[in-house]
Design a protein around this motif. Structure first.
Motif, PDB file in Angstrom:
ATOM      1  N   UNK A   9       0.850  -0.987   0.108  1.00 25.57           N
ATOM      2  CA  UNK A   9       0.065  -0.104   0.037  1.00 25.57           C
ATOM      3  C   UNK A   9       0.896   1.076   0.087  1.00 25.57           C
ATOM      4  N   UNK A  10       0.509   2.229  -0.944  1.00 21.73           N
ATOM      5  CA  UNK A  10       1.218   3.537  -0.934  1.00 21.73           C
ATOM      6  C   UNK A  10       0.294   4.600  -0.631  1.00 21.73           C
ATOM      7  N   UNK A  11       0.551   5.311   0.366  1.00 23.88           N
ATOM      8  CA  UNK A  11      -0.561   6.603   0.613  1.00 23.88           C
ATOM      9  C   UNK A  11       0.415   7.822   0.619  1.00 23.88           C
ATOM     10  N   UNK A  12      -0.294   8.906   0.842  1.00 20.60           N
ATOM     11  CA  UNK A  12       0.206  10.213   0.938  1.00 20.60           C
ATOM     12  C   UNK A  12       0.940  10.545   2.435  1.00 20.60           C
ATOM     13  N   UNK A  13       2.155  11.015   2.428  1.00 13.38           N
ATOM     14  CA  UNK A  13       2.716  11.358   3.646  1.00 13.38           C
ATOM     15  C   UNK A  13       2.392  12.661   4.018  1.00 13.38           C
ATOM     16  N   UNK A  14       2.101  13.560   3.178  1.00 12.70           N
ATOM     17  CA  UNK A  14       1.844  15.027   3.656  1.00 12.70           C
ATOM     18  C   UNK A  14       0.153  15.152   3.668  1.00 12.70           C
ATOM     19  N   UNK A  15       0.035  16.297   4.356  1.00 11.45           N
ATOM     20  CA  UNK A  15      -1.453  16.958   4.402  1.00 11.45           C
ATOM     21  C   UNK A  15      -1.877  16.969   2.911  1.00 11.45           C
ATOM     22  N   UNK A  16      -3.031  16.426   2.532  1.00 11.01           N
ATOM     23  CA  UNK A  16      -3.444  16.229   0.972  1.00 11.01           C
ATOM     24  C   UNK A  16      -4.958  16.314   0.893  1.00 11.01           C
ATOM     25  N   UNK A  17      -5.476  17.053   0.106  1.00  7.06           N
ATOM     26  CA  UNK A  17      -6.717  17.102  -0.301  1.00  7.06           C
ATOM     27  C   UNK A  17      -7.201  15.672  -0.997  1.00  7.06           C
ATOM     28  N   UNK A  18      -6.159  15.335  -2.005  1.00  3.79           N
ATOM     29  CA  UNK A  18      -6.401  14.063  -2.355  1.00  3.79           C
ATOM     30  C   UNK A  18      -6.739  12.795  -1.603  1.00  3.79           C
ATOM     31  N   UNK A  19      -5.687  13.187  -0.338  1.00  3.22           N
ATOM     32  CA  UNK A  19      -6.264  12.025   0.784  1.00  3.22           C
ATOM     33  C   UNK A  19      -7.523  12.345   1.404  1.00  3.22           C
ATOM     34  N   UNK A  20      -8.061  13.505   1.498  1.00  8.97           N
ATOM     35  CA  UNK A  20      -9.297  13.952   1.972  1.00  8.97           C
ATOM     36  C   UNK A  20     -10.333  13.253   1.020  1.00  8.97           C
ATOM     37  N   UNK A  21     -10.071  13.381  -0.232  1.00 10.56           N
ATOM     38  CA  UNK A  21     -11.167  12.870  -0.952  1.00 10.56           C
ATOM     39  C   UNK A  21     -11.397  11.396  -0.997  1.00 10.56           C
ATOM     40  N   UNK A  22      -9.985  10.835  -0.826  1.00  9.26           N
ATOM     41  CA  UNK A  22     -10.067   9.272  -0.909  1.00  9.26           C
ATOM     42  C   UNK A  22     -10.504   8.590   0.460  1.00  9.26           C
ATOM     43  N   UNK A  23     -10.332   9.386   1.448  1.00  2.19           N
ATOM     44  CA  UNK A  23     -10.540   8.837   2.637  1.00  2.19           C
ATOM     45  C   UNK A  23     -12.077   9.015   2.818  1.00  2.19           C
TER      46      UNK A  23
END
Length: 350
Positions: A155-169
């Motif tokens: 699994x690869x995920x973002x390490x920084x504060x990320x809007x893409x992570x917000x959308x994905x999560x």
């Protein structure tokens, strides 16, 4: 942007474009990596047409929000919209620029783009570390006829504060109660498993370099670099691919005009064609900027992008905003963004 450049950008954690000595004013922006490909393309075309330059640092939505709150840039950029009460507290105006899609990208030997199908629950279980092998029964059940390797999932995920992570999560929280209860949705979460990479650029590079991996990026990063992606089963039970028509389908029911601060979440929308991880990306600019000339120049740039940037957005698989929404946004600028003299900072003349 080719992968080589992506890797360089990820390594530097900063991507700047269009810095030119002839610029009349210093327009600086920072934030989301999700829209970086289209902002870079718009800036390049804008400089060629007008001679004016723009410097955008692709540092992630969390960084973009912090920098505009500190007033160290002309505008911030985020994929995770701020709620109206936060905008009011920070003295900011928010508006969308384009719509796009977040897509699971994979590097599984023998599996080509679009061959693997996942649903939200299975995707959440993978990112929660509950499914650890590619030939897990849950994945096999969704992919009858596809030969899956008995190898570990990286699994690869973002390490920084990320809007893409917000959308994905946000999507994973809608698809899985366990994810919602145990991890949640935010620009930065405590990832149950996997390795972190910085920016969409970093995740794309890590997945490309790691056999057996899965990550998530804005679709342009997958399309431009030929990274295989998974299709998803949407809220209506239909298997859909990440493509512009399906991003547009997810955005069809949005009532932008009556949504304060344009605060819109487009994940898990109904509709047979809707891509379930669709998102808008946003600009943040102060109601009363420190530098009137720079803020006016930034609004002029985005006005130009709305008028002349649609084809470039299409080429990168983003969805341009409807003209009616653009008119609402310009009305918002005229009403809410004021210069030091108390008058509207930028009013478009026709």
């Amino acid at each position: 942007m080719k992968l080589t450049n992506i890797a360089i950008a990820a390594g530097l954690a900063v991507a700047a474009f269009g810095i030119g000595p002839a610029a009349a004013v210093d327009i600086s922006g920072a934030g989301a990596t999700f829209p970086y490909p289209i902002y870079a393309k718009w800036a390049d075309a804008y400089k060629k047409e007008t001679g004016d330059s723009l410097n955008y640092q692709s540092i992630g939505s969390g960084g973009g929000i912090k920098q505009i709150q500190a007033r160290t840039v002309t505008f911030g950029a985020t994929d995770a919209p701020l709620k109206p009460e936060q905008l009011e507290k920070d003295g900011l105006v928010q508006f969308p620029t384009v719509i796009g899609g977040v897509v699971p990208v994979i590097n599984v030997p023998g599996i080509k783009a679009g061959e693997l199908v996942l649903d939200g629950q299975t995707l959440a279980d993978i990112f929660q570390g509950k499914i650890t092998k590619w030939d897990d029964e849950a994945i096999k059940k969704l992919n009858a006829g596809l030969t899956l390797p008995s190898s570990a999932i990286a699994v690869v995920h973002r390490s920084d504060g990320s809007g893409t992570s917000f959308v994905f999560t946000t999507y994973l929280s809608q698809a899985s109660k366990a994810w919602a209860d145990e991890v949640g949705a935010a620009t930065a979460v405590e990832w149950p498993t996997g390795l972190g990479a910085k920016g969409n650029e970093g995740v794309a590079a890590s997945v490309t370099q790691t056999s057996g991996s899965i990550g998530y990026v804005e679709y342009a990063f997958a399309a431009q670099n030929g990274i295989p992606y998974a299709k998803l089963i949407n809220r209506d039970g239909q298997t859909v691919a990440p493509e512009a028509a399906n991003f547009a389908a997810a955005a069809e029911s949005v009532d932008w005009a009556n949504t304060p601060g344009y605060y819109v979440i487009l994940t898990n929308e109904p509709g047979a064609k809707s891509w379930p991880i669709t998102a808008a990306t946003f600009i943040l600019i102060p109601k009363q900027p420190k530098d009137d000339a720079a803020a006016a120049a930034a609004l002029k740039f985005f006005s130009w992008a709305y008028a002349k940037g649609d084809q470039m957005a299409d080429e990168l698989h983003y969805i341009p905003l409807p003209d009616s929404v653009v008119e609402n946004i310009k009305a918002t600028w005229a009403k809410d963004v004021m210069g030091a003299d108390g008058k509207p900072l930028y009013v478009e003349t026709k």
